[in-house]
Design a protein around this motif. Sequence first.
Motif, mmCIF file in Angstrom:
data_model
loop_
_atom_site.group_PDB
_atom_site.id
_atom_site.type_symbol
_atom_site.label_atom_id
_atom_site.label_comp_id
_atom_site.label_asym_id
_atom_site.label_seq_id
_atom_site.Cartn_x
_atom_site.Cartn_y
_atom_site.Cartn_z
ATOM 1 N N SER A 54 -7.644 -6.891 5.882
ATOM 2 C CA SER A 54 -7.585 -5.696 5.032
ATOM 3 C C SER A 54 -6.279 -5.646 4.249
ATOM 4 C CB SER A 54 -7.721 -4.437 5.902
ATOM 5 O OG SER A 54 -8.966 -4.408 6.548
ATOM 6 N N TYR A 55 -5.196 -6.098 4.857
ATOM 7 C CA TYR A 55 -3.889 -6.097 4.193
ATOM 8 C C TYR A 55 -3.881 -7.065 3.015
ATOM 9 C CZ TYR A 55 1.253 -6.263 3.797
ATOM 10 O OH TYR A 55 2.556 -6.198 3.347
ATOM 11 N N LEU A 56 -4.437 -8.253 3.214
ATOM 12 C CA LEU A 56 -4.507 -9.217 2.111
ATOM 13 C C LEU A 56 -5.403 -8.704 0.983
ATOM 14 C CD1 LEU A 56 -4.656 -12.679 3.943
ATOM 15 C CD2 LEU A 56 -2.900 -11.893 2.340
ATOM 16 N N ASP A 57 -6.502 -8.062 1.338
ATOM 17 C CA ASP A 57 -7.377 -7.474 0.310
ATOM 18 C C ASP A 57 -6.630 -6.410 -0.493
ATOM 19 O OD1 ASP A 57 -9.436 -9.091 1.099
ATOM 20 O OD2 ASP A 57 -10.446 -7.563 2.309
ATOM 21 N N LEU A 58 -5.831 -5.618 0.206
ATOM 22 C CA LEU A 58 -5.078 -4.561 -0.476
ATOM 23 C C LEU A 58 -4.000 -5.150 -1.385
ATOM 24 C CD1 LEU A 58 -4.594 -1.523 -0.808
ATOM 25 C CD2 LEU A 58 -3.020 -1.648 1.149
ATOM 26 N N LEU A 59 -3.294 -6.175 -0.900
ATOM 27 C CA LEU A 59 -2.291 -6.839 -1.743
ATOM 28 C C LEU A 59 -2.937 -7.464 -2.975
ATOM 29 C CD1 LEU A 59 -0.002 -8.563 0.936
ATOM 30 C CD2 LEU A 59 0.458 -6.466 -0.344
ATOM 31 N N THR A 60 -4.143 -8.012 -2.780
ATOM 32 C CA THR A 60 -4.877 -8.576 -3.923
ATOM 33 C C THR A 60 -5.199 -7.488 -4.948
ATOM 34 O OG1 THR A 60 -5.862 -10.263 -2.491
ATOM 35 C CG2 THR A 60 -6.957 -9.825 -4.592
ATOM 36 N N HIS A 61 -5.622 -6.344 -4.454
ATOM 37 C CA HIS A 61 -5.932 -5.224 -5.352
ATOM 38 C C HIS A 61 -4.685 -4.803 -6.127
ATOM 39 C CE1 HIS A 61 -7.520 -1.403 -6.788
ATOM 40 N NE2 HIS A 61 -6.479 -0.795 -6.235
ATOM 41 N N TRP A 62 -3.566 -4.684 -5.426
ATOM 42 C CA TRP A 62 -2.328 -4.289 -6.104
ATOM 43 C C TRP A 62 -1.873 -5.348 -7.110
ATOM 44 C CZ3 TRP A 62 0.184 -2.438 -0.914
ATOM 45 C CH2 TRP A 62 -0.194 -1.119 -0.678
ATOM 46 N N GLY A 63 -1.967 -6.619 -6.719
ATOM 47 C CA GLY A 63 -1.534 -7.681 -7.613
ATOM 48 C C GLY A 63 -2.375 -7.769 -8.882
ATOM 49 N N SER A 64 -3.661 -7.417 -8.768
ATOM 50 C CA SER A 64 -4.544 -7.497 -9.934
ATOM 51 C C SER A 64 -4.206 -6.447 -10.984
ATOM 52 C CB SER A 64 -6.005 -7.338 -9.496
ATOM 53 O OG SER A 64 -6.232 -6.037 -8.977
ATOM 54 N N HIS A 65 -3.378 -5.463 -10.621
ATOM 55 C CA HIS A 65 -2.996 -4.421 -11.577
ATOM 56 C C HIS A 65 -1.638 -4.701 -12.234
ATOM 57 C CE1 HIS A 65 -6.218 -2.248 -9.529
ATOM 58 N NE2 HIS A 65 -6.239 -1.422 -10.550
ATOM 59 N N LEU A 66 -1.075 -5.861 -11.943
ATOM 60 C CA LEU A 66 0.167 -6.248 -12.616
ATOM 61 C C LEU A 66 -0.159 -7.001 -13.906
ATOM 62 C CD1 LEU A 66 2.349 -7.503 -9.613
ATOM 63 C CD2 LEU A 66 2.521 -5.311 -10.805
ATOM 64 N N ILE A 67 0.618 -6.756 -14.928
ATOM 65 C CA ILE A 67 0.456 -7.474 -16.195
ATOM 66 C C ILE A 67 1.802 -8.107 -16.568
ATOM 67 C CG2 ILE A 67 -1.433 -6.016 -17.022
ATOM 68 C CD1 ILE A 67 0.590 -4.475 -18.715
ATOM 69 N N LEU A 77 -7.166 3.742 11.388
ATOM 70 C CA LEU A 77 -6.317 3.312 10.278
ATOM 71 C C LEU A 77 -7.137 2.759 9.121
ATOM 72 C CD1 LEU A 77 -3.294 3.107 9.627
ATOM 73 C CD2 LEU A 77 -3.322 0.813 10.614
ATOM 74 N N LEU A 78 -8.170 1.971 9.435
ATOM 75 C CA LEU A 78 -8.937 1.270 8.401
ATOM 76 C C LEU A 78 -10.162 2.050 7.950
ATOM 77 C CD1 LEU A 78 -8.797 -2.313 9.981
ATOM 78 C CD2 LEU A 78 -7.330 -1.395 8.186
ATOM 79 N N ASP A 79 -10.395 3.185 8.563
ATOM 80 C CA ASP A 79 -11.594 3.964 8.257
ATOM 81 C C ASP A 79 -11.609 4.456 6.810
ATOM 82 O OD1 ASP A 79 -14.031 5.399 9.035
ATOM 83 O OD2 ASP A 79 -12.824 7.199 8.755
ATOM 84 N N ARG A 80 -10.433 4.755 6.281
ATOM 85 C CA ARG A 80 -10.329 5.260 4.906
ATOM 86 C C ARG A 80 -9.339 4.399 4.134
ATOM 87 N NH1 ARG A 80 -8.614 11.259 5.557
ATOM 88 N NH2 ARG A 80 -8.153 10.918 3.356
ATOM 89 N N GLN A 81 -9.777 3.932 2.957
ATOM 90 C CA GLN A 81 -8.933 3.062 2.150
ATOM 91 C C GLN A 81 -7.647 3.756 1.732
ATOM 92 O OE1 GLN A 81 -9.224 -0.075 1.547
ATOM 93 N NE2 GLN A 81 -7.525 -0.283 0.099
ATOM 94 N N GLU A 82 -7.739 5.053 1.397
ATOM 95 C CA GLU A 82 -6.538 5.786 0.976
ATOM 96 C C GLU A 82 -5.511 5.861 2.100
ATOM 97 O OE1 GLU A 82 -9.564 7.063 1.051
ATOM 98 O OE2 GLU A 82 -10.214 7.120 -1.054
ATOM 99 N N ARG A 83 -6.015 6.036 3.323
ATOM 100 C CA ARG A 83 -5.109 6.120 4.478
ATOM 101 C C ARG A 83 -4.424 4.786 4.721
ATOM 102 N NH1 ARG A 83 -8.421 7.726 9.284
ATOM 103 N NH2 ARG A 83 -8.193 9.847 8.470
ATOM 104 N N PHE A 84 -5.196 3.696 4.680
ATOM 105 C CA PHE A 84 -4.612 2.382 4.931
ATOM 106 C C PHE A 84 -3.621 2.004 3.833
ATOM 107 C CE2 PHE A 84 -4.912 -2.355 4.729
ATOM 108 C CZ PHE A 84 -4.253 -2.595 5.917
ATOM 109 N N SER A 85 -3.936 2.351 2.588
ATOM 110 C CA SER A 85 -3.027 2.072 1.484
ATOM 111 C C SER A 85 -1.705 2.817 1.673
ATOM 112 C CB SER A 85 -3.683 2.479 0.160
ATOM 113 O OG SER A 85 -2.803 2.296 -0.915
#
Length: 356
Positions: free
Chosen positions: A271-284, A239-247
Motif C-alpha cells: 500500500s505504501y508503494l502504491d501511495l508513493l506511486t500516486h504521489w510521484g505521478s502528480h509531479l511535473i 489503518l488501510l481501511d480508508r485511503q485518506e487515513r493511510f495517506s
Amino acid sequence: MELVLGQVEQLSALLAVSRSALVRDWDSLTLDRALEWARYFQHLYDRFRGRPQLREAVGRRLRRSQPSPLLGFSTLGRCPQLLGLALLENRALPPAVCRRLLRGLLQCPGAGAGPEPRGLELLARRKAAACLLALPRRPPPRPPGPEARPRAEAQLLLSRLREEGQEVREAAGQPRWLCGVLEQLPQPRAFEVVAAALAVLKQGPGTEPAGGGSRDGSSLDQASAAGDGCAAGLLLSWLLDRQERFSAFCLCLPASHLAFLAGHYSQLSRSYLDLLTHWGSHLIYDPLQGRWVKSCVDKAELSWEELRQRFICLCQGSTLLKEQTQAALKLLRTQDGDFNVRGISVWTDLLMEVGY
C-alpha cells in the motif's frame, strides 16, 4: 439469563458513577457494595468466557447499554481493577473511604494467589506511566526520543488487544472499541500510537513485561505469536481501511519509520508503494527550475525531495524490500517509456537517485 443480562447493563453506570462527583456521598458500606458488584461481574466473565454464544449475548447487551463502543465482554474481567483505579483517581471520594479502598487493594495475597492482584498492579503501573509521560516537565539535558509517550500508549493498546485476542478472532472483525479509541485521539497522536504498536510487535519478546513467573516456553510462544498476529492484523486493517487515513498516516511519519514498518509488514509495504506511486505521478518537470515540482501546490502530497528520501529509505531497508522497491520503479519507468536520461520520467530520475 435475562436477569443476568439486565444486571450486566449496569456495568457502564457503575463505572460512570465511580468517576463522578456522586462518590462524595459514599460511605464504607457503599464502597463494599460497589466492589461486590465488580467482583460479581468478574465472576460472570470467568463463567462465560468459554461459551461463545453467552459471551456474544453479554457483549451485545453491553454495547446496547452505552452510547460509546468502549466497553466489551472483556471489560467484565477487569471490572475490579477499573473500578479501583477510577475511585483512586476521583478526588471527590471521601478520605475515609479512600483509605478503606487502599487497604483492600494493598492487602492482597501472595504472588501466586491468582490473576486479580497482579492484573491490578500491572494496570496501575501502566496507567501511572502514561500519566507521568503526559506531565509537563523541564527539558532534560538529553531528552528521550519523541516516541516515548506513543510507545507507552502503544503498550497499553497492545495489552488490551492481546487480552481480547480469542474473542476478536472468533468475531472475525474489528472490535468496536478499537475504532472508538483511535478516532477519539487527534490524528497525529493516533498515527504515532499505531506505528509504535506495530514496531513493538516486531521487536521480539520481552517488550511487554509479564509481571509474573515463567510458563511453558513453547505454548507461551505460540499463544503470544497468535495474539501478536491478531493485534497487528487489527491495527493494519484500521489503518488501510480508508485511503485518506493511510495517506495522512504516511505524511505524518518520518521516512525511516515507514521504511522499518514496510520491511516487516508486506501488506503495508504494498500500500505504501502504491501511495508513493500516486504521489510521484502528480509531479511535473519544470525546465526553468530544472527540477520536479508539484502539479498542484495546495494538495497534501510530497515534494520531489521528500519523495526521493522516501524511496532512498526503502532501498536502505532489507534486501527483499530493496528489491521490491527497485522492481516497482523499473516497471513504472518501462510503462513511462523506459527513458534513461533525467528530466523526462520521474521514475527514471528516482532510479538514478537510489543508485540503480
